[in-house]
Design a protein around this motif. Structure first.
Motif, PDB file in Angstrom:
ATOM      1  N   GLU A 252      42.703  -4.196 -18.350  1.00  0.00           N
ATOM      2  CA  GLU A 252      41.732  -4.197 -19.461  1.00  0.00           C
ATOM      3  C   GLU A 252      42.327  -3.586 -20.733  1.00  0.00           C
ATOM      4  N   LEU A 255      43.925  -6.613 -22.157  1.00  0.00           N
ATOM      5  CA  LEU A 255      42.873  -7.420 -22.815  1.00  0.00           C
ATOM      6  C   LEU A 255      42.468  -6.780 -24.143  1.00  0.00           C
ATOM      7  N   SER A 256      42.400  -5.439 -24.139  1.00  0.00           N
ATOM      8  CA  SER A 256      42.013  -4.712 -25.363  1.00  0.00           C
ATOM      9  C   SER A 256      43.027  -4.963 -26.463  1.00  0.00           C
ATOM     10  N   ILE A 259      42.385  -8.656 -27.618  1.00  0.00           N
ATOM     11  CA  ILE A 259      41.087  -8.970 -28.238  1.00  0.00           C
ATOM     12  C   ILE A 259      40.698  -7.964 -29.332  1.00  0.00           C
ATOM     13  N   CYS A 309      33.320  -7.207 -20.538  1.00  0.00           N
ATOM     14  CA  CYS A 309      34.077  -5.971 -20.282  1.00  0.00           C
ATOM     15  C   CYS A 309      33.808  -4.959 -21.392  1.00  0.00           C
ATOM     16  N   LEU A 311      36.022  -2.746 -23.734  1.00  0.00           N
ATOM     17  CA  LEU A 311      37.442  -2.717 -24.140  1.00  0.00           C
ATOM     18  C   LEU A 311      37.632  -1.573 -25.138  1.00  0.00           C
ATOM     19  N   GLN A 322      32.123  -6.882 -24.518  1.00  0.00           N
ATOM     20  CA  GLN A 322      33.115  -7.853 -25.001  1.00  0.00           C
ATOM     21  C   GLN A 322      33.219  -9.028 -24.020  1.00  0.00           C
ATOM     22  N   VAL A 324      34.981 -12.046 -22.339  1.00  0.00           N
ATOM     23  CA  VAL A 324      36.390 -12.367 -22.101  1.00  0.00           C
ATOM     24  C   VAL A 324      36.447 -13.727 -21.399  1.00  0.00           C
ATOM     25  N   THR A 325      37.372 -14.589 -21.797  1.00  0.00           N
ATOM     26  CA  THR A 325      37.445 -15.909 -21.153  1.00  0.00           C
ATOM     27  C   THR A 325      38.276 -15.816 -19.869  1.00  0.00           C
ATOM     28  N   GLN A 328      41.954 -15.636 -20.700  1.00  0.00           N
ATOM     29  CA  GLN A 328      42.414 -14.302 -21.139  1.00  0.00           C
ATOM     30  C   GLN A 328      42.571 -13.376 -19.923  1.00  0.00           C
ATOM     31  N   LEU A 329      41.646 -13.516 -18.974  1.00  0.00           N
ATOM     32  CA  LEU A 329      41.743 -12.672 -17.774  1.00  0.00           C
ATOM     33  C   LEU A 329      42.958 -13.045 -16.931  1.00  0.00           C
TER      34      LEU A 329
END
Ligand code: GLY
Length: 339
Positions: A252, A255-256, A259, A309, A311, A322, A324-325, A328-329
């Motif tokens: 994550e 991801l942060s 994004i 999530c 983030l 947030q 998330v697609t 992206q995951l």
């Protein structure tokens, strides 16, 4: 010394494992065995966390004629704190309870915040039945940690890292540099208390988990999916909750970065800490689709077919809700597996 004089009687709830290793240490936590009118020692284990066991606790309190002025002390890990808190807050419409958590995870998580309950339903829903009810106090006694296996210490430490990353760069630096061999010392008690105080400050602003409190879910969308997947594979491959949260926080954090612009240094620092203390995440590319399915069914998602999530924009600046697609995951899982 804990002041118990305002209660007519004090009852102790614990489990067999804790009674053996932690109860003798209780005087060091300011609690004398003679304070208890009666004690109930349950078998240990998550499988005990059900409504039948709560009924046993209620039966015991009725037999002992506990009153609205009595206090229940929960001495144990997350199961005892959650279930004892639920039994106390429903017995006669609610009596006071106090937690003395005996694992680091319970000290920094289940022991504070007032989320009480038991697992319920078919299929079993974790904490499916429960109420929000704060303990009158949570006693942090690091001496109780001296018999805790290193794996369990690290499980709680991951939740402390989570609090620190949500709080500030200073709080995070302190934990990343801390000598993990010194966790059962009184000095570490103060570090734990600061972590608990941070959680408490969040809970006070959002006791019923309607908004801000969701920042505490950082690392848990991916972490819960990894935890469930490993457990579904076999008991042997299962990892303690905090270890999965650590793997989840790294994914994550990635991801942060993608994004919300979290600096790459933070992602690298957290990844290094994970590798040095917890090792590589025990998943492969063959697990991505199963993990995504688990995340799509996470109860934290408000709408079907989305994954939500918490983030970070930077250390100390979390953002909740947030979306998330799946792609992206997949990328974040790819990053986690590359470490
Ligand atoms: N464990 C996260 C919370 O208490 O909200």
């Amino acid at each position: 010394m804990l002041d118990l004089s305002k209660y007519d009687r004090v009852f102790l709830l614990t489990d067999e494992l804790v009674a053996k290793c932690c109860q003798p240490v209780l005087p060091l936590c300011g609690v004398q065995q003679s304070a208890f009118s009666s004690q109930l020692v349950l078998p240990a284990g998550e499988e005990q966390k059900n409504i039948q066991t709560v009924q046993k606790i209620w039966d015991w309190l009725f037999e002992q004629q506990a009153t609205r002025s009595s206090l229940l002390i929960n001495l144990g890990g997350g199961v005892i704190c959650d279930m004892g808190g639920f039994a106390a807050s429903t017995y006669m419409r609610g009596i006071a309870y106090l937690n003395i958590p005996t694992t680091l995870l319970a000290m920094v998580d289940a022991g504070t915040g007032g989320k009480t309950g038991v697992d319920f339903g078919t299929p079993l829903v974790k904490n499916g039945i429960g109420v929000f009810a704060e303990p009158v106090e949570t006693i942090i006694c690091p001496e109780l940690l001296s018999s805790l296996p290193a794996e369990q210490l690290l499980s709680g430490y991951a939740e402390m890292i989570k609090h620190a990353i949500l709080q500030s760069p200073e709080a995070l630096a302190e934990l990343l540099e801390y000598d993990l061999r010194k966790v059962a010392t009184p000095a570490f008690g103060d570090v734990i208390r600061r972590s608990v105080a941070f959680k408490q400050s969040v809970v006070e602003q959002d006791p019923h988990d309607q908004g801000l409190r969701q920042i505490l879910n950082f690392g848990h969308t991916v972490g819960h999916a990894i935890e469930a997947l490993l457990l579904a594979k076999s008991q042997k491959s299962a990892k303690p909750h905090g270890w999965c949260v650590m793997y989840g926080m790294v994914a994550e954090a990635y991801l942060s970065h993608m994004i919300c612009g979290l600096p790459t240094e933070t992602v690298s620092t957290l990844s290094r800490f994970m590798l040095e203390n917890y090792g590589a995440a025990p998943i492969t590319c063959n697990d991505y689709e199963a993990l995504l399915q688990l995340m799509l069914h996470d109860k934290k998602n408000k709408e079907q077919g989305t994954i939500v999530c918490t983030l970070l924009q930077s250390v100390g600046q979390p953002v909740t809700g947030q979306t998330v697609t799946p792609q992206q995951l997949r990328e974040a899982l790819e990053y986690l597996c590359s470490l």
